[in-house]
Scaffold this active site. Structure first.
Site, PDB file in Angstrom:
ATOM      1  N   GLY A 640       0.695  -0.717  -0.133  1.00 39.24           N
ATOM      2  CA  GLY A 640       0.214  -0.048   0.146  1.00 39.24           C
ATOM      3  C   GLY A 640       0.760   1.203   0.078  1.00 39.24           C
ATOM      4  O   GLY A 640       1.631   1.205   0.226  1.00 39.24           O
ATOM      5  N   GLY A 642       0.449   5.653   0.501  1.00 34.07           N
ATOM      6  CA  GLY A 642      -0.434   7.138   0.510  1.00 34.07           C
ATOM      7  C   GLY A 642       0.638   8.268   1.179  1.00 34.07           C
ATOM      8  O   GLY A 642       1.443   8.235   0.460  1.00 34.07           O
ATOM      9  N   GLY A 643      -0.162   9.489   0.983  1.00 32.09           N
ATOM     10  CA  GLY A 643       0.391  10.860   1.061  1.00 32.09           C
ATOM     11  C   GLY A 643       1.661  10.671   2.417  1.00 32.09           C
ATOM     12  O   GLY A 643       2.617  11.241   2.067  1.00 32.09           O
ATOM     13  N   TYR A 644       2.070   9.396   3.285  1.00 29.86           N
ATOM     14  CA  TYR A 644       2.404   9.399   4.122  1.00 29.86           C
ATOM     15  C   TYR A 644       3.888   8.858   3.462  1.00 29.86           C
ATOM     16  O   TYR A 644       5.042   8.954   3.439  1.00 29.86           O
ATOM     17  CB  TYR A 644       2.466   8.352   5.483  1.00 29.86           C
ATOM     18  CG  TYR A 644       3.366   8.129   6.378  1.00 29.86           C
ATOM     19  CD1 TYR A 644       3.149   8.907   7.499  1.00 29.86           C
ATOM     20  CD2 TYR A 644       4.390   6.997   6.264  1.00 29.86           C
ATOM     21  CE1 TYR A 644       4.121   9.080   8.479  1.00 29.86           C
ATOM     22  CE2 TYR A 644       5.590   6.367   7.184  1.00 29.86           C
ATOM     23  CZ  TYR A 644       5.012   7.565   7.583  1.00 29.86           C
ATOM     24  OH  TYR A 644       6.371   6.924   9.606  1.00 29.86           O
ATOM     25  N   LYS A 646       5.387   4.894   2.119  1.00 30.24           N
ATOM     26  CA  LYS A 646       4.896   3.001   1.462  1.00 30.24           C
ATOM     27  C   LYS A 646       4.316   2.220   2.693  1.00 30.24           C
ATOM     28  O   LYS A 646       5.005   2.527   3.687  1.00 30.24           O
ATOM     29  CB  LYS A 646       5.994   2.930   0.834  1.00 30.24           C
ATOM     30  CG  LYS A 646       5.897   3.291  -0.843  1.00 30.24           C
ATOM     31  CD  LYS A 646       6.623   2.673  -1.975  1.00 30.24           C
ATOM     32  CE  LYS A 646       6.762   3.016  -3.021  1.00 30.24           C
ATOM     33  NZ  LYS A 646       6.954   1.733  -4.205  1.00 30.24           N
ATOM     34  N   LYS A 661       5.622   1.411   7.714  1.00 32.84           N
ATOM     35  CA  LYS A 661       4.779   2.054   6.570  1.00 32.84           C
ATOM     36  C   LYS A 661       6.151   2.423   6.994  1.00 32.84           C
ATOM     37  O   LYS A 661       6.619   3.095   8.433  1.00 32.84           O
ATOM     38  CB  LYS A 661       3.799   2.607   8.131  1.00 32.84           C
ATOM     39  CG  LYS A 661       3.035   3.983   7.688  1.00 32.84           C
ATOM     40  CD  LYS A 661       2.079   4.492   8.756  1.00 32.84           C
ATOM     41  CE  LYS A 661       0.822   6.046   7.864  1.00 32.84           C
ATOM     42  NZ  LYS A 661      -0.012   5.719   8.593  1.00 32.84           N
ATOM     43  N   ASP A 757      -9.835  11.566  12.073  1.00 30.79           N
ATOM     44  CA  ASP A 757     -10.089  11.322  10.609  1.00 30.79           C
ATOM     45  C   ASP A 757     -10.733   9.849  10.892  1.00 30.79           C
ATOM     46  O   ASP A 757     -10.312   8.361   9.824  1.00 30.79           O
ATOM     47  CB  ASP A 757      -8.159  11.060  10.339  1.00 30.79           C
ATOM     48  CG  ASP A 757      -8.763  11.249   8.447  1.00 30.79           C
ATOM     49  OD1 ASP A 757      -9.540  11.820   8.002  1.00 30.79           O
ATOM     50  OD2 ASP A 757      -7.567  10.468   8.171  1.00 30.79           O
TER      51      ASP A 757
END
Length: 955
Positions: A640, A642-644, A646, A661, A757
């Site tokens: 996966g 996201g903005g953070y 991988k 993460k 969130d």
């Protein structure tokens, strides 16, 4: 004085001094001098620090003032030369402040970084300064609807980056400037899409040099001026054109023969000139919707054969153009045709409209021609045919309907209907909205300079526009509840006028920030109306008199604080220096002592957003360990992103799976999330909250290590991506788990935590489909003094965001309750919160009817729940969800109460809320066995406040 108290006062003085110095001193002085003479300035401007004090409409970057976005603030005064001192200013929008008058200062040309200069609908007058041509970064120049006089500055031709040029509706005079040797002109603007110069006093010929094949214009609007001479043939070289208006001028001579090269034009207005020669052949203009050629002196000619070739035509206006002969019946079969006006010509013979005429026809007006007979269609004619002043009416008398002028329609042509409700009688000047809520709407008028329909009684264009407006407001998270449109009418300039009302969400009035944001999307043209009906437009905003903003602290208090801060800072300067030297030495000594044992010894608080995290029990992994566990971060273990950054799957030596993460290098967002999630999750332990196992902070890496959650996110299961089928019982179990995790965070965690969130992508499902709350990057801990009233920057995800939090910027745990309520509706509908422009909360609220089965929500509910029989407890589940999404946080239940009610609903459905879930996910028909799921991916946009982008290009 006690030394502890002394140092406490010292720290307070230092903090006040730092805050007072947020805005660049020169910018602060210039801005305060600029607005010193303005009336009606916002209360929030009483502070001394525009950037740090959060002045409404003022945007800053690194202490420099970069934007003034202040439309519809009811300002009165003048724009003085002080504006020139704001050397970093990029955007200036003062639109719809009719009280701003006087000339533009010539010093505005010093704002070399300005990209948007938008002054629509103000009261500025005098000449447009030639110095405006030195703003070489300018992309939007909108000075329309003011009182500017004098010529168009030729220097505008220097603005090679200009996208939008609107000088319409002023008192500009003189000729259209084009380049000549060293003198620039408008012909140099090859990158400009919009030439809007209508409703001025421009005179002289349209220069042939104005147009070329290098230009990319789509709108050329010179209507209602005093232009003369012929229309140059170079116009036909600009093949990108879509709207052309030269109507209401004094143009003469023949029309260029190459007009039909403009195959993308859908609106062509040439009426009310002195054009001569033959009618132009428009064969090939297959996009043409609207054609206005009335009141010219063309040579007498037969009805053109190209009439029947204009397949897209909706409106033909050709009265008084010397056309003769018969209109072929095939013309009335054009599929989109609505209005045909050919009054005052020499049409003769028999009018035959045939039997297959367009179903959209509304009016055929052939007054004052020579038509001798009318071949009546045997079918039903439900549109107006006007033959008054023709021989056919003289022979048959006035008994035929087509021989009588139809009465003018005095009734409103359209007004947004009520949405299945009865309007209240509102007091204090409030207006009832389309959903029957009393409020003070923001109002104004939309002026459409071109449109692709002519039947003003057809509700379809207005309904489409309403939906488009609401989709835009919702997708940009603007606090809008509903919109209304009313009183459509055509004015003498052939503009369609529509009255617009925008109603506030959650309150009975807007604050200044909301008004400026809503007005901004019109002044900056970021809202684009549906192109199938509407062309270019301009908006005129009415003064708004009902701002909900509460006055800030008094000016005297602010001044006293500033004076005290300055005095304190001066007195304590020497002590600060000495204390600083001492602290620096102590810090270095401490760093040397902890460097070997503290995994965060290298933590850079400036780059990583805060002090060293305070940890409880999380293990520190080495980079080499994680590299080994993930097979060198192989693509096969990439699960996966996201903005953070991988997320990788890893396997510990024990065989336990973990999720790693990994922040992307240099990620500011990563630094914030990294520190927040470590501090919060290292002391959070609950079966319905994802567990943090450890972290890695070395070799420039920031990594968080979680338990591996195998069945992905709730969002993936609801959408069908995971292959897991969720029946009603399983959805209730998931809702229960998420509620337990959230209730724990609010009431049992130490300190309590607001997640901020909650959404379906942040609810993960383990092998037994137990729900686990994840992703604490935006979370905020609450101390005892903060609980129930926390002021913070607005953050969250569109569609889940609490409107009260958005409007007031006051964060409480009830904001999570709102997001959870949206999640509940998502669970029963399998729809995203905002899908195809529809907001799930609004859709459920408008469709609900408690007198009917399943509350009349069958079309909204997800059919895979199993709606063959009414799922037990579903109606109670809907009731609870709607309580969670009440507009006021005080009306929402706390999560402990939500949790208890879900347990009661499960018992009503015959389920034991304390029973374990299925033994494995295989029980749940997981069709993706062996697939790489992405439970940690972040597919949703996290909102962090701000205006819509000013760089969105309209049309």
């Amino acid at each position: 004085m006690d030394s502890a108290i002394w140092f406490l006062l010292l720290a307070s003085f230092v903090q006040i001094y730092i805050i007072a110095a947020t805005t660049n001193a020169g910018d602060a002085t210039a801005l305060k001098s600029l607005v010193n003479g303005w009336e009606n300035v916002p209360h929030s401007w009483e502070g001394e620090d525009p950037c740090g004090d959060g002045w409404v409409g003022i945007g800053c970057t690194d202490s420099r003032l970069t934007s003034m976005t202040l439309p519809n603030m009811n300002f009165a005064g003048q724009l003085t030369g002080d504006i020139a001192a704001l050397s970093e200013l990029q955007q200036l929008d003062l639109s719809y402040n009719t009280g701003l008058t006087g000339p533009l200062p010539t010093s505005i040309g010093n704002l070399k970084k300005l990209t948007n200069l938008i002054l629509v609908g103000c009261g500025f007058n005098g000449p447009i300064p030639d110095t405006i041509g030195s703003l070489l970064q300018l992309r939007f120049l909108s000075l329309n609807s003011n009182g500017f006089t004098g010529p168009i500055p030729p220097s505008i031709g220097n603005l090679s980056n200009l996208y939008w040029l609107d000088l319409a509706d002023n008192q500009l005079e003189g000729s259209i400037p084009v380049s000549n040797g060293s003198t620039p002109g408008l012909d140099m603007l090859n990158n400009t899409k919009h030439f809007h110069f209508g409703k001025n006093k421009l005179s002289g010929q349209v220069p042939s040099k104005l147009f070329s094949s290098d230009m990319t214009l789509i709108h050329v609007l010179f209507e209602s001026n005093k232009l003369s001479g012929s229309l140059p043939s170079t116009l036909g070289l600009v093949k990108t054109l879509e709207v052309v208006r030269f109507d209401n001028n004094s143009l003469n001579g023949h029309l260029p023969l190459n007009l039909n090269n403009l195959t993308s034009v859908h609106d062509l207005f040439l009426s009310n000139n002195k054009l001569t020669g033959p009618l132009p052949d428009l064969t090939g203009m297959n996009s043409l919707n609207t054609l206005y050629l009335s009141n010219n002196t063309f040579d007498t000619s037969d009805v053109p054969s190209w009439f029947t070739a204009l397949r897209s035509l909706t409106t033909l206006m050709m009265d008084d153009t010397h056309v003769r002969g018969q209109i072929p019946a095939t013309f009335f079969k054009l599929p989109n045709l609505q209005t045909v006006v050919l009054k005052g010509n020499q049409l003769n013979g028999t009018l035959d409209i045939g039997s297959g005429f367009s179903s959209r026809l509304q009016t055929i007006d052939l007054q004052n021609n020579l038509i001798s007979d009318f071949n009546r269609n045997t079918g039903t004619i439900n549109f107006k045919i006007i033959l008054v002043g023709n021989p056919v009416c003289q022979e048959t008398g006035t008994r035929e309907p087509y021989c009588i002028l139809p009465p003018s329609n005095s009734l409103p042509l359209y007004s947004t209907p009520r949405k299945n409700c009865q309007p209240y009688t509102c007091g204090q000047g409030q207006i009832s909205s389309p959903i029957c809520r009393c409020a003070y709407p923001y109002t104004g008028t939309l002026f459409f300079r071109a449109l692709n329909f002519s039947d003003l009684t057809d509700s379809t264009p207005y309904e489409t526009l309403e939906q488009s407006l609401m989709t835009f407001f919702q997708s940009h998270q603007l606090p809008v509840d509903t919109v209304s449109l009313s009183n459509p009418r055509m004015d003498s300039f052939e503009y369609l006028l529509l009255k617009l009302g925008v109603f506030p969400y959650g309150q009975d009035s807007f604050n200044r920030t909301a008004i400026s944001m809503i007005a901004f999307v019109f002044s900056n043209q970021t809202f684009k109306p549906p192109k199938e009906f509407f062309g270019p437009y301009v908006f005129g905003g009415d003064n708004y008199e009902h701002f909900s903003d509460q006055p800030a602290k008094s000016t005297k208090s602010s001044v006293a604080i500033t004076i005290g801060a300055a005095a304190g800072a001066s007195v304590l300067f020497l002590l600060l220096v000495l204390a600083g030297i001492y602290a620096y030495r102590q810090k270095k000594k401490a760093e040397r002592a902890t460097k070997g044992s503290n995994p965060f010894a290298h933590w850079d608080s400036k780059k990583s957003s805060g002090s060293i995290p305070q940890l409880k029990g999380a293990r520190s992994f080495s980079f080499e360990e994680l590299k080994k566990y993930t097979n060198n971060f192989s693509e096969a273990n990439d699960i996966g992103s996201g903005g953070y950054g991988k997320v990788y799957r890893g396997t510990l030596p024990t065989g336990e799976l973990i999720a790693i993460k990994r922040a992307q290098q240099g990620s500011v967002q990563g630094g914030l999330e990294f520190k927040t999630e470590i501090e919060l999750l290292s002391r959070v332990h609950h079966k319905n909250v994802v567990s943090l196992l450890g972290f890695c902070f070395e070799q420039g890496e920031q990594m968080l290590i979680y338990e591996y959650v195998p069945n992905g996110s709730l969002s993936e299961s609801l959408s069908g991506k995971s292959g897991i089928r969720l029946d009603w019982a399983r959805r209730l179990k998931i809702a229960l788990g998420a509620a337990r995790g959230l209730a724990y965070l609010h009431e049992l965690a130490n300190p309590p935590i607001i997640h901020r969130d909650i959404k379906s992508t942040n609810i993960l499902l383990d092998e037994r489909l137990n729900a686990k709350v994840a992703d604490f990057g935006l979370s905020k801990p609450m101390g005892d003094s903060e609980k129930g009233h926390v002021t913070t920057q607005v953050k969250g995800t569109m569609g889940y965001l609490d409107p009260e939090y958005y409007m007031t910027q006051q964060l409480t745990e009830k904001s999570d309750v709102y997001s959870y309520g949206v999640l509940m509706l998502e669970i029963i509908t399998a729809r995203k919160p905002i899908e195809r422009g529809k907001y799930i909360v609004r859709e459920v609220r408008m469709s609900m009817d408690k007198t009917k089965s399943l509350y009349n929500l069958q079309e909204i509910l997800d059919q895979t729940i199993g709606l063959g029989t009414t799922p037990k407890g579903l109606e109670q589940f809907v009731d609870l969800a709607m309580r969670c999404v009440e507009e006021s946080g005080a009306d929402r239940p706390p999560m402990s109460e939500v949790l208890k009610e879900i347990e009661d609903i499960m018992q009503l459905a015959g389920m034991n809320p304390n029973a374990e879930s299925a033994s494995s996910s295989a029980t749940y028909e997981n069709a993706t066995k062996g697939a790489n799921l992405h439970p940690y991916s972040d597919e949703s946009f996290a909102y962090s406040g701000g205006f819509p982008s000013s760089n969105i290009e309209p049309y």
